[in-house]
Design a protein around this motif. Structure first.
Motif, PDB file in Angstrom:
ATOM      1  N   GLN A 237       0.829  -1.206   0.000  1.00 31.35           N
ATOM      2  CA  GLN A 237       0.000   0.000   0.000  1.00 31.35           C
ATOM      3  C   GLN A 237       0.864   1.256   0.000  1.00 31.35           C
ATOM      4  N   PHE A 238       0.274   2.338  -0.502  1.00 28.49           N
ATOM      5  CA  PHE A 238       0.975   3.618  -0.567  1.00 28.49           C
ATOM      6  C   PHE A 238       1.286   4.147   0.830  1.00 28.49           C
ATOM      7  N   THR A 239       2.391   4.883   0.908  1.00 24.04           N
ATOM      8  CA  THR A 239       2.838   5.488   2.152  1.00 24.04           C
ATOM      9  C   THR A 239       3.285   6.925   1.901  1.00 24.04           C
ATOM     10  N   SER A 240       3.210   7.739   2.933  1.00 22.50           N
ATOM     11  CA  SER A 240       3.772   9.094   2.854  1.00 22.50           C
ATOM     12  C   SER A 240       5.210   9.133   3.352  1.00 22.50           C
ATOM     13  N   ASP A 241       5.706   8.013   3.860  1.00 24.04           N
ATOM     14  CA  ASP A 241       7.058   7.979   4.423  1.00 24.04           C
ATOM     15  C   ASP A 241       8.126   8.189   3.359  1.00 24.04           C
ATOM     16  N   LEU A 242       7.881   7.707   2.150  1.00 24.77           N
ATOM     17  CA  LEU A 242       8.931   7.677   1.138  1.00 24.77           C
ATOM     18  C   LEU A 242       8.982   8.958   0.311  1.00 24.77           C
ATOM     19  N   GLN A 243       7.845   9.429  -0.151  1.00 20.12           N
ATOM     20  CA  GLN A 243       7.797  10.651  -0.961  1.00 20.12           C
ATOM     21  C   GLN A 243       6.601  11.488  -0.505  1.00 20.12           C
ATOM     22  N   PRO A 244       6.742  12.173   0.616  1.00 18.57           N
ATOM     23  CA  PRO A 244       5.592  12.862   1.207  1.00 18.57           C
ATOM     24  C   PRO A 244       4.935  13.906   0.307  1.00 18.57           C
ATOM     25  N   ALA A 245       5.720  14.663  -0.434  1.00 22.15           N
ATOM     26  CA  ALA A 245       5.128  15.701  -1.283  1.00 22.15           C
ATOM     27  C   ALA A 245       4.303  15.080  -2.402  1.00 22.15           C
ATOM     28  N   GLU A 246       4.874  14.077  -3.060  1.00 16.87           N
ATOM     29  CA  GLU A 246       4.143  13.404  -4.141  1.00 16.87           C
ATOM     30  C   GLU A 246       2.882  12.726  -3.615  1.00 16.87           C
ATOM     31  N   MET A 247       3.001  12.108  -2.425  1.00 16.93           N
ATOM     32  CA  MET A 247       1.845  11.410  -1.870  1.00 16.93           C
ATOM     33  C   MET A 247       0.734  12.387  -1.518  1.00 16.93           C
ATOM     34  N   ALA A 248       1.089  13.540  -1.011  1.00 17.57           N
ATOM     35  CA  ALA A 248       0.085  14.555  -0.698  1.00 17.57           C
ATOM     36  C   ALA A 248      -0.654  14.980  -1.971  1.00 17.57           C
ATOM     37  N   GLY A 249       0.084  15.082  -3.080  1.00 15.77           N
ATOM     38  CA  GLY A 249      -0.549  15.425  -4.348  1.00 15.77           C
ATOM     39  C   GLY A 249      -1.497  14.341  -4.830  1.00 15.77           C
ATOM     40  N   ILE A 250      -1.095  13.077  -4.665  1.00 14.24           N
ATOM     41  CA  ILE A 250      -1.940  11.960  -5.064  1.00 14.24           C
ATOM     42  C   ILE A 250      -3.232  11.947  -4.248  1.00 14.24           C
ATOM     43  N   VAL A 251      -3.113  12.173  -2.951  1.00 16.96           N
ATOM     44  CA  VAL A 251      -4.295  12.184  -2.089  1.00 16.96           C
ATOM     45  C   VAL A 251      -5.284  13.233  -2.573  1.00 16.96           C
ATOM     46  N   GLU A 252      -4.795  14.416  -2.940  1.00 14.38           N
ATOM     47  CA  GLU A 252      -5.680  15.473  -3.442  1.00 14.38           C
ATOM     48  C   GLU A 252      -6.344  15.064  -4.747  1.00 14.38           C
ATOM     49  N   VAL A 253      -5.567  14.466  -5.649  1.00 14.50           N
ATOM     50  CA  VAL A 253      -6.117  14.033  -6.930  1.00 14.50           C
ATOM     51  C   VAL A 253      -7.233  13.003  -6.729  1.00 14.50           C
ATOM     52  N   MET A 254      -6.990  12.030  -5.854  1.00 12.65           N
ATOM     53  CA  MET A 254      -7.943  10.936  -5.689  1.00 12.65           C
ATOM     54  C   MET A 254      -9.202  11.339  -4.938  1.00 12.65           C
TER      55      MET A 254
ATOM     56  N   LYS B 195     -11.092  13.372  -6.031  1.00 17.88           N
ATOM     57  CA  LYS B 195     -12.038  13.631  -7.116  1.00 17.88           C
ATOM     58  C   LYS B 195     -12.560  12.338  -7.745  1.00 17.88           C
ATOM     59  N   SER B 196     -12.203  11.201  -7.161  1.00 12.35           N
ATOM     60  CA  SER B 196     -12.641   9.906  -7.680  1.00 12.35           C
ATOM     61  C   SER B 196     -13.604   9.247  -6.699  1.00 12.35           C
ATOM     62  N   SER B 197     -14.067   8.064  -7.063  1.00 10.16           N
ATOM     63  CA  SER B 197     -14.921   7.295  -6.157  1.00 10.16           C
ATOM     64  C   SER B 197     -14.106   6.590  -5.084  1.00 10.16           C
ATOM     65  N   ASP B 198     -12.763   6.712  -5.155  1.00  2.94           N
ATOM     66  CA  ASP B 198     -11.885   5.964  -4.257  1.00  2.94           C
ATOM     67  C   ASP B 198     -10.802   6.872  -3.670  1.00  2.94           C
ATOM     68  N   PRO B 199     -11.130   7.666  -2.661  1.00  2.86           N
ATOM     69  CA  PRO B 199     -10.080   8.471  -2.010  1.00  2.86           C
ATOM     70  C   PRO B 199      -9.033   7.572  -1.376  1.00  2.86           C
ATOM     71  N   MET B 200      -7.821   8.125  -1.164  1.00  7.09           N
ATOM     72  CA  MET B 200      -6.700   7.326  -0.693  1.00  7.09           C
ATOM     73  C   MET B 200      -6.262   7.733   0.704  1.00  7.09           C
ATOM     74  N   TYR B 201      -5.776   6.733   1.441  1.00  5.33           N
ATOM     75  CA  TYR B 201      -5.344   6.920   2.820  1.00  5.33           C
ATOM     76  C   TYR B 201      -3.967   6.271   2.996  1.00  5.33           C
ATOM     77  N   PRO B 202      -2.895   7.016   2.700  1.00  3.41           N
ATOM     78  CA  PRO B 202      -1.556   6.447   2.883  1.00  3.41           C
ATOM     79  C   PRO B 202      -1.296   6.157   4.355  1.00  3.41           C
ATOM     80  N   ARG B 203      -0.432   5.171   4.610  1.00  4.70           N
ATOM     81  CA  ARG B 203      -0.103   4.799   5.993  1.00  4.70           C
ATOM     82  C   ARG B 203       1.405   4.773   6.182  1.00  4.70           C
ATOM     83  N   THR B 204       1.806   4.905   7.431  1.00  7.83           N
ATOM     84  CA  THR B 204       3.220   4.868   7.757  1.00  7.83           C
ATOM     85  C   THR B 204       3.727   3.429   7.728  1.00  7.83           C
TER      86      THR B 204
END
Length: 265
Positions: free
Chosen positions: A188-205, A207-216
């Protein structure tokens, strides 16, 4: 478009169809492709990450087959592409049986077409965050023997499980339902590795039917409670038992996803 289930809103993008697009598949709509392009702006390595995640699935399934697993429960299986679980497992053990589970109508429709003549595999339209319903439906197929080890797969999907669904409890319910010797493969996706990119992905998703919740890393590791995590542990995708001679692109930390496999005690 005649194959599209009536329940599908083609204007609302879904994670399954976005993933299909990133892998080069054709079972996606304009809204999915538009969102995928925004996903790629937030995470330029998204196509590579999708490929790495698919490669992890292959290695994890083969690892479980090597440890005697001959039946699999693939949660959030998504749209069928080349290299599905039953294809991977049967090259090593032709008798392998697979129950796929997804709630996305397009994924289910295509899986049914793919599996209609396959007596050893099927697809259930269920929500993996409702383990009781999934396990009852899986048992009713007659394909899984819960007295024997089962490989439970949650590959590239658990980041869609919100905190209020009790992620740890969901995994525990599947763990408690399967026999000792069963396996869990999870990424599963994490914010530990690339926090800036992951924050952008969370915002993008959002707008979909499947928002994302990265974990440590710690939170993902906790999901393996009751399992013995096999070496090298919970690590970035390309570092989980890479095949000999495999050459991966760039920094493993750019994979953005932690992955691991455990065996039930």
């Amino acid at each position: 478009m005649e194959w599209v289930p009536d329940s599908v809103d083609v204007g609302l993008p879904s994670a399954a169809r976005l993933y299909d697009y990133l892998l080069g598949g054709g079972h996606n709509f304009a809204a999915d492709r538009a969102l995928a392009e925004k996903f790629l702006l937030a995470q330029p390595n998204a196509r590579t990450i999708a490929r790495l995640n698919r490669a992890f699935l292959r290695r994890a399934v083969l690892h479980l087959v090597d440890h005697g697993v001959r039946q699999f429960l693939d949660l959030g299986s998504g749209i069928p592409t080349v290299g599905n679980v039953h294809e991977i497992a049967r090259k090593a053990a032709p008798e392998s049986r697979v129950v796929y589970v997804d709630y996305e109508a397009v994924a289910v429709a295509h899986s049914r077409m793919l599996l209609k003549d396959d007596p050893l595999a099927t697809i259930l339209q269920e929500d993996m965050t409702d383990p009781d319903a999934v396990l009852a439906a899986a048992d009713a197929t007659g394909l899984l023997d819960f007295a024997e080890p089962i490989g439970v797969l949650t590959v590239g999907v658990f980041h869609f499980v919100p905190p209020d669904k009790d992620p740890k409890g969901v995994v525990a319910a599947y763990r408690d339902a399967v026999a000792p010797g069963s396996g869990l493969a999870l990424s599963q996706f994490t914010s530990d590795l690339q926090p800036a990119e992951m924050a952008g992905i969370v915002e993008v998703m959002k707008k979909s039917s499947d928002p994302m919740y990265p974990r440590t890393h710690a939170e993902i590791t906790e999901l393996f409670e009751g399992f013995d995590i096999v070496p090298p542990g919970v690590v970035p995708l390309p570092l989980w038992r890479p095949e000999e001679g495999a050459v991966e692109d760039g920094d493993p930390g750019h994979a953005g996803i932690f992955a691991g496999v455990g065996h039930k005690k």
